[in-house]
Write an enzyme that holds these catalytic residues in place. Structure first.
Site, PDB file in Angstrom:
ATOM      1  N   CYS A 261       0.893  -1.119   0.094  1.00 15.37           N
ATOM      2  CA  CYS A 261       0.118  -0.065   0.041  1.00 15.37           C
ATOM      3  C   CYS A 261       0.919   1.199   0.058  1.00 15.37           C
ATOM      4  O   CYS A 261       1.590   1.320   0.829  1.00 15.37           O
ATOM      5  CB  CYS A 261      -0.873   0.058   1.278  1.00 15.37           C
ATOM      6  N   SER A 262       0.776   2.177  -0.973  1.00 16.97           N
ATOM      7  CA  SER A 262       1.488   3.351  -1.023  1.00 16.97           C
ATOM      8  C   SER A 262       1.198   4.199   0.069  1.00 16.97           C
ATOM      9  O   SER A 262       2.217   4.865   0.583  1.00 16.97           O
ATOM     10  CB  SER A 262       1.255   4.212  -2.149  1.00 16.97           C
TER      11      SER A 262
END
Length: 118
Positions: free
Chosen positions: A12-13
């Protein structure tokens, strides 16, 4: 041992950005990859308390396919949702950063500044 813990998903960024922001402030948190090591029911309840939630539903990822597959809705009680979140940790919003008895969701990552500057 660090006084910070992050429930992290490396794919997840926002989670990666939140971890990077902590590290920029010379904080090396305990990193829990919650998809591999999900919190148990009691831990999830404590996380909800530290976040100050009225309902655990506030940290459910409604757009996850598993949410639709399980036919979940916002009328379910915490006692119904928590076991499902433990079984299907993709339902848990990410990242969650904890310091002591407080926690924030790193969306946006700058939310963690409230913990750092406290």
């Amino acid at each position: 041992m660090s006084e910070y813990t992050i429930y992290h998903n490396p794919r997840c960024s926002k989670s990666r950005q939140t971890l990077a922001l902590l590290e920029e402030h010379n904080i090396q948190p305990i990193v829990i990859e919650y998809l591999k090591n999900p919190p148990n029911e009691q831990e999830l309840e404590k996380i909800g308390e530290k976040l100050g939630l009225e309902s655990i539903h506030q940290i459910i990822r409604e757009k996850e396919s598993i949410y639709k597959e399980l036919d979940l809705d916002d009328l379910m009680s915490d006692s119904e949702l928590i076991p499902l979140m433990v079984e299907y940790p993709k339902l848990i919003e990410r990242p969650i950063v904890i310091k002591g008895d407080r926690a924030v969701i790193g969306r946006p990552p700058e939310n963690v500044l409230a913990l750092i500057n406290d």
